[in-house]
Motif scaffolding. Structure first.
Motif, PDB file in Angstrom:
ATOM      1  N   ARG A  80       6.838   3.743  -4.060  1.00 50.98           N
ATOM      2  CA  ARG A  80       5.658   4.522  -3.278  1.00 50.98           C
ATOM      3  C   ARG A  80       4.283   3.438  -3.766  1.00 50.98           C
ATOM      4  O   ARG A  80       3.648   3.372  -3.037  1.00 50.98           O
ATOM      5  CB  ARG A  80       5.300   5.886  -3.614  1.00 50.98           C
ATOM      6  CG  ARG A  80       4.128   6.631  -3.011  1.00 50.98           C
ATOM      7  CD  ARG A  80       4.501   6.591  -1.624  1.00 50.98           C
ATOM      8  NE  ARG A  80       3.353   7.101  -0.689  1.00 50.98           N
ATOM      9  CZ  ARG A  80       2.425   6.493  -0.109  1.00 50.98           C
ATOM     10  NH1 ARG A  80       2.475   5.046  -0.341  1.00 50.98           N
ATOM     11  NH2 ARG A  80       1.605   7.072   0.620  1.00 50.98           N
ATOM     12  N   ILE A  81       4.345   3.327  -4.953  1.00 47.63           N
ATOM     13  CA  ILE A  81       3.130   2.272  -5.394  1.00 47.63           C
ATOM     14  C   ILE A  81       3.119   1.047  -4.750  1.00 47.63           C
ATOM     15  O   ILE A  81       2.307   0.505  -4.236  1.00 47.63           O
ATOM     16  CB  ILE A  81       3.126   2.431  -6.978  1.00 47.63           C
ATOM     17  CG1 ILE A  81       3.049   3.855  -7.610  1.00 47.63           C
ATOM     18  CG2 ILE A  81       2.256   1.603  -7.579  1.00 47.63           C
ATOM     19  CD1 ILE A  81       3.296   4.184  -9.049  1.00 47.63           C
ATOM     20  N   SER A 141       1.942   0.962  -1.398  1.00 48.56           N
ATOM     21  CA  SER A 141       0.560   1.132  -1.396  1.00 48.56           C
ATOM     22  C   SER A 141      -0.376  -0.224  -1.800  1.00 48.56           C
ATOM     23  O   SER A 141      -1.193  -0.758  -1.337  1.00 48.56           O
ATOM     24  CB  SER A 141       0.022   2.139  -2.334  1.00 48.56           C
ATOM     25  OG  SER A 141       0.662   3.221  -2.168  1.00 48.56           O
ATOM     26  N   GLN A 176       0.459  -2.613   1.360  1.00 48.99           N
ATOM     27  CA  GLN A 176      -0.440  -2.004   2.313  1.00 48.99           C
ATOM     28  C   GLN A 176      -1.947  -2.397   2.159  1.00 48.99           C
ATOM     29  O   GLN A 176      -2.707  -2.494   3.003  1.00 48.99           O
ATOM     30  CB  GLN A 176      -0.417  -0.392   2.400  1.00 48.99           C
ATOM     31  CG  GLN A 176      -0.961   0.364   3.393  1.00 48.99           C
ATOM     32  CD  GLN A 176      -0.694   1.775   3.302  1.00 48.99           C
ATOM     33  OE1 GLN A 176       0.243   2.450   3.962  1.00 48.99           O
ATOM     34  NE2 GLN A 176      -1.559   2.380   2.729  1.00 48.99           N
ATOM     35  N   SER A 177      -2.184  -2.691   0.802  1.00 48.63           N
ATOM     36  CA  SER A 177      -3.758  -2.863   0.407  1.00 48.63           C
ATOM     37  C   SER A 177      -4.037  -4.358   0.842  1.00 48.63           C
ATOM     38  O   SER A 177      -5.153  -4.692   0.474  1.00 48.63           O
ATOM     39  CB  SER A 177      -3.738  -2.615  -1.106  1.00 48.63           C
ATOM     40  OG  SER A 177      -3.454  -3.603  -2.058  1.00 48.63           O
ATOM     41  N   PRO A 225      -8.522  -1.917  -0.230  1.00 46.54           N
ATOM     42  CA  PRO A 225      -8.217  -0.772  -1.216  1.00 46.54           C
ATOM     43  C   PRO A 225      -8.109  -1.355  -2.712  1.00 46.54           C
ATOM     44  O   PRO A 225      -7.739  -2.479  -2.654  1.00 46.54           O
ATOM     45  CB  PRO A 225      -7.013  -0.221  -0.454  1.00 46.54           C
ATOM     46  CG  PRO A 225      -7.082  -0.973   0.524  1.00 46.54           C
ATOM     47  CD  PRO A 225      -7.707  -2.251   0.835  1.00 46.54           C
ATOM     48  N   PRO A 232      -5.661  -0.829  -5.049  1.00 47.13           N
ATOM     49  CA  PRO A 232      -4.606  -1.641  -5.652  1.00 47.13           C
ATOM     50  C   PRO A 232      -4.606  -2.861  -5.356  1.00 47.13           C
ATOM     51  O   PRO A 232      -3.892  -3.702  -6.181  1.00 47.13           O
ATOM     52  CB  PRO A 232      -3.449  -0.725  -4.855  1.00 47.13           C
ATOM     53  CG  PRO A 232      -4.211   0.397  -4.345  1.00 47.13           C
ATOM     54  CD  PRO A 232      -5.693   0.058  -4.024  1.00 47.13           C
TER      55      PRO A 232
END
Lengths: 281, 501, 338
Positions: free
Chosen positions: B180-181, B184, B187-188, B337, B339
């Motif tokens: 999940r991390i 993210s 996605q960042s 974002p 991350p």
């Protein structure tokens, strides 16, 4: 200790010092590792927590009151009306039993955060005090949650009797975020320590959920039914009493201790081995 | 010493070997290469064997990994588990998770194989890092070995990816949180992040559409191991071609190499190391529990466990995510974002520096020459200090990924720890670097360099009562090997060598 | 074990500049005929060699015993700890035997060889450029037009065309990141499908909920908390309240927030009741419930989106609409919500 000494017992009787030195290196790798493994094994000590389900002795409210007046009244006030510490007339039997049986109460100072200890009172004394505090609630017409009864989960899922696997699912959804999937605890904000559940009894687990010893949230019957709570307590009991299938649990804290063992112990032993195989130059 | 029978047997063996090797040579012309291979000299300082620990861990990883692939089933489809592990009985889970549970509880010897595989992975990367540290601090990356530094760094990166992908395969709660991390982080990435994540996971939102596990599996058991094997092959080929570095010492020069021959001495020793690696890995695999996926339960997005950590070698990235302040950049309807910075930018810069280090080092020391003899760390205080500072930085980040556990153990709020470690990312490298520098300088002052130190010198009192030193050489370059006391006192020298022939 | 082994060193090879020692064979690592290549530390002590040999045999016997044990354990159904112990002993004993063997009984001395030259001769260096130029001159100088003007662009176009299949890996990003499965009137249900009643949650209690019909939808997970009537009203007075997002019933004050961390997407689920904070287990982002889950510590920079709540006449909690902003971690186009 020099590695040579590890194996000296092997050769003390018959071999010359030179011979001892000769066999010392490789024997030391084996010996050192065996010792280290044994230490690991010894240090693990599988927690064997069994719930003594013996029938409680007859309780004596008068004895409970006397004990209360001697040990609790100074903070919680006469008759549990509260003082420097919270009132106890509405907390109910579950709270009283939880705090006393886990040794969180009595506290030396009201400023301390209650942490688990060896219980101060005997089982019979706790039962007496709990009965007294429960009676206070009944007297005021507002008794808090009673001690939840915990029954082992059923092998087959039936109505009103959840299984161990439902216990695990409920535990992972409602408890694991703070207490860790393995029940070994963790930390909340502001330095509040989340205690390990691995030495708690099923009753204490269920009591804590109902009571919500702050900063822990509470779980009312609308959130977790008695059966569900029972299943969670049973799963926690299973977790902490079943031997780890994979070997030593190394504190049950996941990848951090695993990494420590892998890097420090695993690579460490191999570096010693390399040092014994290679030249020291 | 040898009996007549022994000699006859040896002669017969030699004849048989001759005919076998002739057969091979007739076809491949292999004898010349084989001979030089068997006679190849390996310096056997113990620290040179750490790379071998990594290599043998890889061998064990491949062997146990192949076994595991026979049982692992990379499918995101849902099933209900029925099996011997009671707490999971009747639970919904993916086939991937179910196959790992079956591997652990229903396959004989499956659990130890799985655990040994995981332990081997931890040791594999630990050995790579240690090996890399040895290369760095002794200057073994200098010309002509820059190529192997680059290959080695790529090996480390690939190994980390391989480790993370393997950690993620069981689809348990812990690894699902890691994925999940990662989602993210992907996605960042500015502009293309959403596309990248959607393409990798096959869906616009985590956890995608179920295509992910087959893809991850192909990465983990095919693409990445093949990359590792190829890089390892190249790494060894370059090493073979360039020959090993060595510490300066008596009889050692830039142009010679001192050690034991591959056959038989080094061959036997290195195989012993393989066996020790196997012993430790399988010993841990059976005796110390690792990644108990049955405790974490199947992954579900809404569930969490408090001690959510990656394996140790990803810890520094997780720590960076914890320590990076709450900055995000938003303007014109777009945002970068949080991350992205600790998850992609910082690691990118760090590894760029690591890759470029051999060339940076040349500039710092204005030394573009070829080196086969190693530096002692103390002799290059600046390099050593920078390396120690980098290590301190990584250690700080790695510790930061365990703030909750450390806080729990020490009774310190994680807020305090995180703040301390945020300062630590600046302070720890500086302090560690300065200390390392000063230690180097003191060691340099306090001790004579081994090249300058008289080696094998013997004080002799001559007939007139004067003293003088025999066999003392002040520079390795001037001293040939014979001049040094190559036969330590008390050793049975092969002085009788010529007699034996 | 700190003393050096009595290995004598043999000097070999002749082509290194530093090895001035006479003639020899050209093999690096080869031993000149006048030196012994069969020497090993215990060669002159057969009695000790025999003893060491026996000790090695004993070690390898342990390995054999472990192997037998392993087969027996496997036959009896397998047991990881026994297997681990036996494998450890077996491998280590085998390895230990090999080390003693190598250090005591395997012939071979420390050898000095020449590194030789790992670079090519100057004529080879210039020759390789010559060979390369043979082709590049022909292709780039005389047919430069074809290569530079045609082949490169063509290769580019064709190469890009070859990348297109990669797009099949995932669907085109749509608005999935902007919306969840919450819809007006959706009842809040728990993981086991139970609808949540307004009086189900005690003060200081939390529950993880999903929109009815979409249980376990990863993006829609929300945490519903009873902060108590007094706290809810106090924080309304403070002006943090987003009107209509909260429910008061009896002594209860109920609020609901997205469970997905706005930092990296982990489930924000640790609940510190004393501080009224939600904490993320992954990177310890901390959100203050009484400030509508604004981040107060850690790497998260946006509040947890709040779910607008309502109560049905029969007392069940419902969502009055979807979250007002995209849930979860940030992405490039997050601000482009129309």
């Amino acid at each position: 200790m020099k590695p040579g000494q590890w194996s000296s017992w092997l050769s003390r009787a018959r071999l010359s010092p030179e011979r001892r030195r000769l066999l010392a290196g490789p024997t030391a790798v084996v010996g050192l590792s065996v010792v280290a493994f044994s230490v690991l094994l010894w240090a693990s000590g599988a927690p064997a927590q069994t719930q003594a389900a013996s029938a409680p002795p007859a309780v004596d409210i008068a004895v409970g009151e006397a004990l209360y007046n001697a040990h609790c009244e100074s903070c919680h006030g006469a008759g549990g009306v509260g003082g420097v510490a919270p009132q106890l007339v509405q907390v109910g039997a579950a709270a009283a039993d939880f705090y006393l049986s886990t040794g969180r109460m009595p506290l030396d100072s009201v400023h301390d955060q209650p942490t688990p200890h060896t219980p101060y009172f005997s089982k019979a004394q706790i039962a007496d005090i709990v009965a007294y505090i429960n009676a206070l609630g009944v007297e005021h017409g507002t008794p808090g949650p009673g001690i939840p009864s915990v029954t082992p989960a059923c092998a087959e899922a039936t109505a009103g009797c959840p299984t161990l696997s439902q216990g695990q699912q409920l535990y992972l959804m409602n408890c694991a975020q703070c207490h860790d999937a393995s029940g070994s605890g963790g930390e909340l904000s502001h330095g509040y320590v989340v205690p390990s559940l691995r030495s708690a009894t099923p009753t204490q687990v269920a009591e804590a959920a109902r009571v919500g010893p702050r900063p822990m949230p509470s779980f009312g019957p609308g959130q977790l039914s008695n059966e569900q709570l029972s299943a969670i307590a049973d799963y926690v009991h299973y977790l902490s009493t079943t031997p780890d299938p994979g070997g030593l649990g190394i504190a049950h804290f996941g990848p951090v201790p695993e990494g420590f063992v892998g890097v420090i112990f695993g690579l460490g032993v191999l570096l010693v081995a390399a040092r014994l195989i290679g030249n020291r130059g | 010493m040898s009996t007549l029978a022994e000699r006859a047997a040896a002669r017969k063996r030699a004849e048989r070997s001759q005919s076998a090797l002739d057969w091979l040579d007739d076809r491949l012309g292999s004898s010349k290469w084989l001979r030089s291979a068997m006679d190849k000299i390996f310096p056997d300082h113990w620290s040179f064997m750490v790379g071998e620990i990594a290599m043998y861990s890889f061998v064990i990883l491949v062997a146990t990994g192949i076994y595991l692939t026979f049982f692992y089933n990379a499918s995101g489809a849902e099933v209900v588990y029925h099996g011997p592990y009671r707490p999971l009985d009747g639970q919904k889970m993916t086939i991937a998770y179910e196959s790992v549970i079956n591997l652990s509880f229903s396959v004989r010897a499956g659990l130890i194989m799985r655990q040994a595989h995981h332990w081997a992975a931890l040791i594999f990367i630990a050995a790579i890092v240690f090996h890399m540290g040895r290369i760095f601090f002794t200057g073994a990356f200098r010309r002509p070995r820059e190529v192997n530094w680059v290959i080695g760094t790529t090996l480390l990166l690939t190994a980390m990816l391989e480790g993370f992908s393997g950690y993620s395969l069981p689809d348990d709660l812990l690894s699902g949180g890691g994925l999940r991390i990662l989602y993210s982080i992907v996605q960042s990435v500015p502009i293309v992040g959403t596309w990248l994540a959607a393409d990798l996971w096959g869906g616009n939102t985590f956890p995608g559409n179920g295509d992910f596990f087959p893809r991850l599996f192909v990465l983990h058991e095919f693409v990445l191991p093949l990359t590792l094997a190829g890089l390892l092959g190249a790494h060894l080929a370059v090493l073979w071609r360039q020959k090993h570095t060595d510490f300066p010492g008596p009889g050692k020069t830039e142009h010679n190499i001192v050690g034991s021959r591959l056959w038989p001495q080094y061959f036997v020793k290195t195989n012993a190391l393989l066996l020790f690696v196997a012993g430790v890995v399988f010993g841990l695999g059976g005796l110390v529990q690792i990644n108990p996926v049955w405790v974490y339960g199947p992954y579900e997005a809404a569930r969490a466990s408090s001690g959510t950590q990656p394996d140790w070698y990803i810890g520094w990235l997780d720590g960076a995510l914890r320590l990076w302040p709450h900055w995000e950049f938003r303007s014109f309807g777009h945002e970068i974002p949080n991350p992205f910075f600790p998850g992609i930018l910082i690691p990118g810069i760090l590894f760029a520096v690591i890759y470029a280090w051999p060339w940076l080092d040349k500039r710092i020391y204005r030394d573009y020459g070829e080196h086969n003899l190693l530096d002692r760390p103390r002799d290059k205080p600046l390099r050593t200090a920078l390396g120690v500072a980098a290590l301190a930085f990584f250690v700080d980040l790695t510790l930061a990924s365990a703030t909750d556990l450390i806080g729990n153990a020490l009774g310190v709020p994680f807020e305090t720890l995180i703040e301390l470690m945020q300062y630590g990312t600046f302070v720890a490298p500086i302090v560690a670097g300065v200390v390392a520098f000063r230690v180097c300088v003191r060691l340099q002052r306090g001790q004579v360099h081994p090249i300058q130190r008289p080696v094998g010198g013997i004080m002799v009192r001559d007939a007139r009562g004067g003293y003088h030193t025999v066999g003392a050489a002040h520079d390795g370059h001037e001293a040939s090997a014979e001049e040094h006391g190559l036969e330590p006192a008390g050793a049975g020298p092969p002085a009788g060598a010529s007699e034996a022939h | 074990m700190s003393e050096e082994l009595p290995f004598p060193r043999v000097v070999t090879g002749t082509h290194g500049p530093e090895e001035g020692a006479g003639a020899g064979t050209p093999w690096p690592g080869d031993v000149p005929p006048e030196q012994d290549d069969t020497w090993y530390p215990l060669r002159d002590d057969p009695w000790r060699a025999r003893r060491v040999e026996l000790f090695i045999a004993l070690l390898w016997g342990v390995t054999a015993a472990c192997g037998t044990g392993l087969m027996a354990v496997y036959w009896m159904g397998g047991q990881a700890q026994l297997e681990g112990a036996l494998l450890f002993c077996g491998f280590s004993a085998l390895g230990a035997g090999l080390v003693i063997w190598a250090r005591r009984l395997v012939p071979g001395q420390e050898v000095v060889g020449s590194r030789g030259e790992h670079t090519s001769a100057p004529e080879d260096r210039s020759g390789v450029v010559g060979s390369l130029s043979r082709g590049t001159d022909a292709m780039l100088s005389r047919r430069g037009f074809l290569v530079k003007r045609v082949l490169v662009p063509v290769g580019g176009v064709f190469g890009i065309a070859a990348l297109w299949p990669l797009a099949s890996l995932g669907s085109r990003p749509d608005r999935a990141l902007f919306h969840t499965k919450w819809y007006p009137g959706a009842r809040l249900v728990t993981e086991d499908g139970r609808a949540v009643h307004v009086d189900d949650i005690v003060v200081g209690g939390e529950l993880t909920v999903f929109p009815e019909g979409f249980i376990e939808d990863p993006m829609s997970a929300a945490v519903v908390i009873n902060i108590g009537r007094d706290k809810l009203q106090a924080h309304t007075v403070n002006g943090y309240n987003q009107a209509g997002f909260e429910v008061v019933s009896g002594g209860n004050g109920i609020v609901a927030f997205s469970k997905i961390c706005t930092h990296a997407g982990c489930p924000v689920s640790l609940f510190n009741v004393l501080a009224m904070q939600l904490i993320c287990p992954c990177h310890q982002s901390t959100f203050d419930i009484l400030q509508d889950c604004a981040p107060v510590f850690g790497p998260a920079s946006r509040p947890l989106p709040q779910l607008p709540l309502g109560v049905r006449p029969d007392g069940y909690l419902i969502a009055t609409r979807d979250f007002v902003e995209p849930v979860g971690p940030g992405f490039w186009d997050r601000g482009s919500e129309p």
